[in-house]
Design a protein around this motif. Structure first.
Motif, PDB file in Angstrom:
ATOM      1  N   ALA A  64     -14.681  21.028 -27.549  1.00 54.19           N
ATOM      2  CA  ALA A  64     -15.079  21.361 -26.181  1.00 54.19           C
ATOM      3  C   ALA A  64     -16.589  21.218 -26.017  1.00 54.19           C
ATOM      4  O   ALA A  64     -17.366  21.603 -26.888  1.00 54.19           O
ATOM      5  N   ALA A  65     -16.983  20.656 -24.859  1.00 55.39           N
ATOM      6  CA  ALA A  65     -18.400  20.401 -24.593  1.00 55.39           C
ATOM      7  C   ALA A  65     -18.848  21.075 -23.305  1.00 55.39           C
ATOM      8  O   ALA A  65     -19.303  20.402 -22.376  1.00 55.39           O
ATOM      9  N   PRO A  66     -18.746  22.394 -23.217  1.00 57.26           N
ATOM     10  CA  PRO A  66     -19.164  23.068 -21.988  1.00 57.26           C
ATOM     11  C   PRO A  66     -20.657  22.886 -21.736  1.00 57.26           C
ATOM     12  O   PRO A  66     -21.467  22.924 -22.659  1.00 57.26           O
ATOM     13  N   ASP A  67     -20.989  22.647 -20.472  1.00 52.95           N
ATOM     14  CA  ASP A  67     -22.379  22.583 -20.013  1.00 52.95           C
ATOM     15  C   ASP A  67     -23.181  21.434 -20.620  1.00 52.95           C
ATOM     16  O   ASP A  67     -24.415  21.435 -20.577  1.00 52.95           O
ATOM     17  N   GLU A  76     -22.039  19.688 -31.519  1.00 52.81           N
ATOM     18  CA  GLU A  76     -22.378  20.435 -32.732  1.00 52.81           C
ATOM     19  C   GLU A  76     -21.494  21.662 -32.890  1.00 52.81           C
ATOM     20  O   GLU A  76     -21.029  22.245 -31.913  1.00 52.81           O
ATOM     21  N   THR A  77     -21.279  22.058 -34.137  1.00 58.74           N
ATOM     22  CA  THR A  77     -20.460  23.229 -34.430  1.00 58.74           C
ATOM     23  C   THR A  77     -20.999  24.473 -33.741  1.00 58.74           C
ATOM     24  O   THR A  77     -20.234  25.351 -33.326  1.00 58.74           O
ATOM     25  N   ASP A  78     -22.317  24.544 -33.568  1.00 57.63           N
ATOM     26  CA  ASP A  78     -22.913  25.704 -32.897  1.00 57.63           C
ATOM     27  C   ASP A  78     -22.385  25.880 -31.478  1.00 57.63           C
ATOM     28  O   ASP A  78     -22.329  27.008 -30.971  1.00 57.63           O
ATOM     29  N   VAL A  79     -21.996  24.772 -30.822  1.00 49.47           N
ATOM     30  CA  VAL A  79     -21.448  24.874 -29.466  1.00 49.47           C
ATOM     31  C   VAL A  79     -20.131  25.640 -29.495  1.00 49.47           C
ATOM     32  O   VAL A  79     -19.886  26.522 -28.658  1.00 49.47           O
ATOM     33  N   ALA A  80     -19.271  25.315 -30.460  1.00 49.13           N
ATOM     34  CA  ALA A  80     -17.994  26.008 -30.585  1.00 49.13           C
ATOM     35  C   ALA A  80     -18.199  27.488 -30.900  1.00 49.13           C
ATOM     36  O   ALA A  80     -17.508  28.355 -30.358  1.00 49.13           O
ATOM     37  N   GLY A  83      -7.728  20.304 -23.504  1.00 47.67           N
ATOM     38  CA  GLY A  83      -8.930  19.622 -23.060  1.00 47.67           C
ATOM     39  C   GLY A  83      -9.749  19.091 -24.215  1.00 47.67           C
ATOM     40  O   GLY A  83     -10.088  19.827 -25.142  1.00 47.67           O
ATOM     41  N   SER A  84     -10.080  17.798 -24.158  1.00 46.26           N
ATOM     42  CA  SER A  84     -10.862  17.156 -25.204  1.00 46.26           C
ATOM     43  C   SER A  84     -12.285  16.916 -24.723  1.00 46.26           C
ATOM     44  O   SER A  84     -12.496  16.283 -23.684  1.00 46.26           O
TER      45      SER A  84
END
Length: 253
Positions: free
Chosen positions: A126-129, A201-205, A99-100
């Motif tokens: 990944a871009a959850p939410d 942003e890296t914080d999401v990962a 998933g991209s």
């Protein structure tokens, strides 16, 4: 570009897809927001899967690419339903989901809703939410007011056309969140993230890695990689991550 095949979903949407036969677990590519199945990563991974004799599916969500419906009539829940319909109708047994961006969020929704059909996950930026976090913030106070009162609002994008965000997308996005409730991933998972990603942003990962639970979760940060994650080095890393996941399932070549 070859003509796609079409799948009619239980919800009455017509999904364009390309499918390659091969052994399992197969791979299913889940694209990003306002993306389509002709992107670099999807086509590259299809070629790689064929070289490995591995089954592969790429498709367009409704309102995207060559599938039916209008983009502004869709939402995350609809596109997750499309992905689940593809899994049910076009694959056999557990699959590795790649998933991209938004596709990473949808992969997580699929893993939560139908874990028996998921053998492993590889997510790329990944871009959850994101509908209720980064996208909502990007609207700003004026955009937030307009989208809720008028039903639609356009924001600039780094790609061809502005993003058309609807009230339905925002309201549905609030129902599809994964970072505010338990997220158990009992399969091998590889999260990939570029440090120069302008959209995620890296914080999401890091938050996703900290929040999810499971026996085999790994995050790889690639210094200098952007949101497209499509350089030869990044594409090779995607291949390697898929191989790691397949090896962990006992199905590597």
């Amino acid at each position: 570009m070859t003509e796609p095949n079409y799948l009619d979903t239980p919800q009455g949407r017509r999904i364009a897809y390309h499918r390659s036969a091969g052994s399992g677990p197969g791979l299913v590519f889940l694209g990003g927001f306002v993306s389509d199945m002709e992107g670099t990563k999807a086509v590259h991974l299809e070629d790689w899967a064929r070289s490995q004799g591995r089954a592969f599916v790429r498709f367009d969500y409704s309102g995207h690419g060559q599938s039916s419906e209008a983009f502004i009539d869709g939402c995350i829940g609809d596109w997750a339903e499309d992905a689940m319909a593809v899994l049910e109708a076009l694959t056999e047994g557990p699959q590795v989901l790649v998933g991209s961006s938004m596709g990473g969020w949808i992969a997580l929704l699929c893993a939560r809703a139908m874990p028996e059909r998921v053998a492993g996950l590889v997510t790329i930026a990944a871009a959850p939410d994101f509908m209720t976090t980064s996208m909502w913030a990007e609207l700003g106070a004026d955009g937030q007011r307009k989208v809720m009162e008028e039903g639609i609002y356009e924001i600039p994008s780094d790609y061809d056309a502005p993003y058309r965000i609807t009230r339905g997308m925002i309201e549905d996005g609030r129902k599809q969140t994964v970072l505010d409730k338990p997220l158990a991933l009992e399969v091998p998972v590889r999260f990939l993230q570029g440090t120069e990603d302008e959209a995620v942003e890296t914080d999401v990962a890091l938050r996703l890695l900290a929040h999810a639970t499971g026996p085999d979760l790994r995050l790889t940060l690639v210094k200098g990689a952007d949101h497209r994650f499509s350089t030869p080095e990044c594409l090779a890393l995607i291949e390697g991550s898929v191989e790691q996941v397949l090896a962990a399932t006992g199905e590597a070549r």
